[in-house]
Scaffold this motif. Sequence first.
Motif, PDB file in Angstrom:
ATOM      1  N   SER A  88       0.831  -1.204   0.000  1.00 41.87           N
ATOM      2  CA  SER A  88       0.000   0.000   0.000  1.00 41.87           C
ATOM      3  C   SER A  88       0.868   1.257   0.000  1.00 41.87           C
ATOM      4  CB  SER A  88      -0.970   0.003   1.188  1.00 41.87           C
ATOM      5  OG  SER A  88      -0.280   0.205   2.395  1.00 41.87           O
ATOM      6  N   LEU A  89       2.028   1.186   0.636  1.00 39.34           N
ATOM      7  CA  LEU A  89       2.941   2.331   0.623  1.00 39.34           C
ATOM      8  C   LEU A  89       3.644   2.495  -0.716  1.00 39.34           C
ATOM      9  CD1 LEU A  89       4.720   2.149   4.097  1.00 39.34           C
ATOM     10  CD2 LEU A  89       2.932   3.726   3.361  1.00 39.34           C
ATOM     11  N   ALA A  90       3.936   1.378  -1.368  1.00 36.83           N
ATOM     12  CA  ALA A  90       4.692   1.427  -2.620  1.00 36.83           C
ATOM     13  C   ALA A  90       4.003   2.280  -3.672  1.00 36.83           C
ATOM     14  CB  ALA A  90       4.917   0.014  -3.151  1.00 36.83           C
ATOM     15  N   ASP A  91       2.707   2.310  -3.659  1.00 38.74           N
ATOM     16  CA  ASP A  91       1.975   3.108  -4.640  1.00 38.74           C
ATOM     17  C   ASP A  91       2.100   4.608  -4.365  1.00 38.74           C
ATOM     18  OD1 ASP A  91       0.333   3.352  -6.916  1.00 38.74           O
ATOM     19  OD2 ASP A  91      -1.398   3.735  -5.629  1.00 38.74           O
ATOM     20  N   ARG A  92       2.592   4.958  -3.189  1.00 31.78           N
ATOM     21  CA  ARG A  92       2.697   6.364  -2.817  1.00 31.78           C
ATOM     22  C   ARG A  92       4.129   6.902  -2.909  1.00 31.78           C
ATOM     23  NH1 ARG A  92      -0.852   3.845   0.701  1.00 31.78           N
ATOM     24  NH2 ARG A  92      -2.932   4.719   0.706  1.00 31.78           N
ATOM     25  N   ILE A  93       5.090   6.013  -3.109  1.00 32.85           N
ATOM     26  CA  ILE A  93       6.495   6.424  -3.127  1.00 32.85           C
ATOM     27  C   ILE A  93       6.952   6.623  -4.565  1.00 32.85           C
ATOM     28  CG2 ILE A  93       8.849   5.740  -2.532  1.00 32.85           C
ATOM     29  CD1 ILE A  93       7.613   4.020  -0.290  1.00 32.85           C
ATOM     30  N   ARG A  94       7.377   7.836  -4.869  1.00 34.94           N
ATOM     31  CA  ARG A  94       7.859   8.128  -6.214  1.00 34.94           C
ATOM     32  C   ARG A  94       9.377   8.003  -6.222  1.00 34.94           C
ATOM     33  NH1 ARG A  94       7.723  13.913  -7.601  1.00 34.94           N
ATOM     34  NH2 ARG A  94       9.963  13.837  -7.624  1.00 34.94           N
ATOM     35  N   LEU A  95       9.879   7.112  -7.058  1.00 38.37           N
ATOM     36  CA  LEU A  95      11.316   6.953  -7.237  1.00 38.37           C
ATOM     37  C   LEU A  95      11.684   7.580  -8.574  1.00 38.37           C
ATOM     38  CD1 LEU A  95      11.646   3.241  -6.065  1.00 38.37           C
ATOM     39  CD2 LEU A  95      12.122   5.312  -4.747  1.00 38.37           C
ATOM     40  N   ASP A  96      12.502   8.636  -8.534  1.00 34.77           N
ATOM     41  CA  ASP A  96      12.786   9.399  -9.746  1.00 34.77           C
ATOM     42  C   ASP A  96      13.405   8.579 -10.867  1.00 34.77           C
ATOM     43  OD1 ASP A  96      11.657  11.759  -8.847  1.00 34.77           O
ATOM     44  OD2 ASP A  96      13.521  12.457  -7.920  1.00 34.77           O
ATOM     45  N   GLY A  97      14.094   7.505 -10.539  1.00 33.80           N
ATOM     46  CA  GLY A  97      14.703   6.676 -11.578  1.00 33.80           C
ATOM     47  C   GLY A  97      13.805   5.566 -12.084  1.00 33.80           C
ATOM     48  N   SER A  98      12.575   5.483 -11.575  1.00 27.51           N
ATOM     49  CA  SER A  98      11.699   4.375 -11.964  1.00 27.51           C
ATOM     50  C   SER A  98      11.195   4.535 -13.400  1.00 27.51           C
ATOM     51  CB  SER A  98      10.507   4.282 -11.015  1.00 27.51           C
ATOM     52  OG  SER A  98       9.586   5.328 -11.288  1.00 27.51           O
ATOM     53  N   PRO A  99      10.880   3.418 -14.047  1.00 29.71           N
ATOM     54  CA  PRO A  99      10.340   3.492 -15.405  1.00 29.71           C
ATOM     55  C   PRO A  99       9.074   4.342 -15.486  1.00 29.71           C
ATOM     56  CG  PRO A  99      11.023   1.256 -14.928  1.00 29.71           C
ATOM     57  CD  PRO A  99      11.134   2.034 -13.639  1.00 29.71           C
ATOM     58  N   ALA A 100       8.229   4.300 -14.450  1.00 23.76           N
ATOM     59  CA  ALA A 100       6.993   5.090 -14.478  1.00 23.76           C
ATOM     60  C   ALA A 100       7.300   6.585 -14.530  1.00 23.76           C
ATOM     61  CB  ALA A 100       6.139   4.776 -13.253  1.00 23.76           C
ATOM     62  N   VAL A 101       8.238   7.045 -13.724  1.00 21.84           N
ATOM     63  CA  VAL A 101       8.594   8.468 -13.704  1.00 21.84           C
ATOM     64  C   VAL A 101       9.271   8.847 -15.014  1.00 21.84           C
ATOM     65  CG1 VAL A 101      10.071  10.191 -12.583  1.00 21.84           C
ATOM     66  CG2 VAL A 101       8.690   8.634 -11.196  1.00 21.84           C
ATOM     67  N   GLN A 102      10.145   7.994 -15.508  1.00 23.00           N
ATOM     68  CA  GLN A 102      10.817   8.281 -16.778  1.00 23.00           C
ATOM     69  C   GLN A 102       9.808   8.384 -17.917  1.00 23.00           C
ATOM     70  OE1 GLN A 102      13.882   5.333 -17.242  1.00 23.00           O
ATOM     71  NE2 GLN A 102      14.916   5.953 -15.371  1.00 23.00           N
ATOM     72  N   ALA A 103       8.802   7.505 -17.915  1.00 26.60           N
ATOM     73  CA  ALA A 103       7.767   7.560 -18.963  1.00 26.60           C
ATOM     74  C   ALA A 103       6.982   8.863 -18.868  1.00 26.60           C
ATOM     75  CB  ALA A 103       6.830   6.365 -18.837  1.00 26.60           C
ATOM     76  N   CYS A 104       6.657   9.279 -17.650  1.00 31.38           N
ATOM     77  CA  CYS A 104       5.940  10.551 -17.479  1.00 31.38           C
ATOM     78  C   CYS A 104       6.753  11.696 -18.055  1.00 31.38           C
ATOM     79  CB  CYS A 104       5.649  10.808 -16.001  1.00 31.38           C
ATOM     80  SG  CYS A 104       4.354   9.762 -15.322  1.00 31.38           S
ATOM     81  N   ARG A 105       8.025  11.721 -17.761  1.00 34.27           N
ATOM     82  CA  ARG A 105       8.879  12.806 -18.262  1.00 34.27           C
ATOM     83  C   ARG A 105       8.959  12.798 -19.787  1.00 34.27           C
ATOM     84  NH1 ARG A 105      12.957  11.958 -13.429  1.00 34.27           N
ATOM     85  NH2 ARG A 105      12.040  13.444 -11.978  1.00 34.27           N
TER      86      ARG A 105
END
Length: 118
Positions: A88-105
């Motif tokens: 439940s916490l993992a969905d709230r933690i943004r890791l800047d190097g994660s594929p999800a964040v990179q895709a957003c950028r």
Amino acid sequence: TGAPVSAAAMAALIARMTPALEPSPVLQEFLTIMRTVEIAPPPLKPIQSLLVRAAIDLVPADLRRRLDLGADQGLRPWERPMVRFAGSLADRIRLDGSPAVQACRRLGLPANHLYGHR
């Protein structure tokens, strides 16, 4: 491509694959690597082994037995609530190097777009 899209499809895939699966030292070596290699960010390192056991716990019991994945390799009953909480916490933690964040950028979206703008 072709990943199961439902629990029934996943069960059918496992049923088709099960006859070809057998215990292997390679599987145990892989699990050891997953428990020990530096995959998780340093603050999460203590729970890496726990998450590997959680992944093993997701494998159907009959398939775990077939692959010689003993009960000691899965979660202990008292660990299940910890894993649920960590999930439940993992969905709230943004890791800047994660594929999800990179895709957003790449799409010109805010880095936290997929994280509910928390």
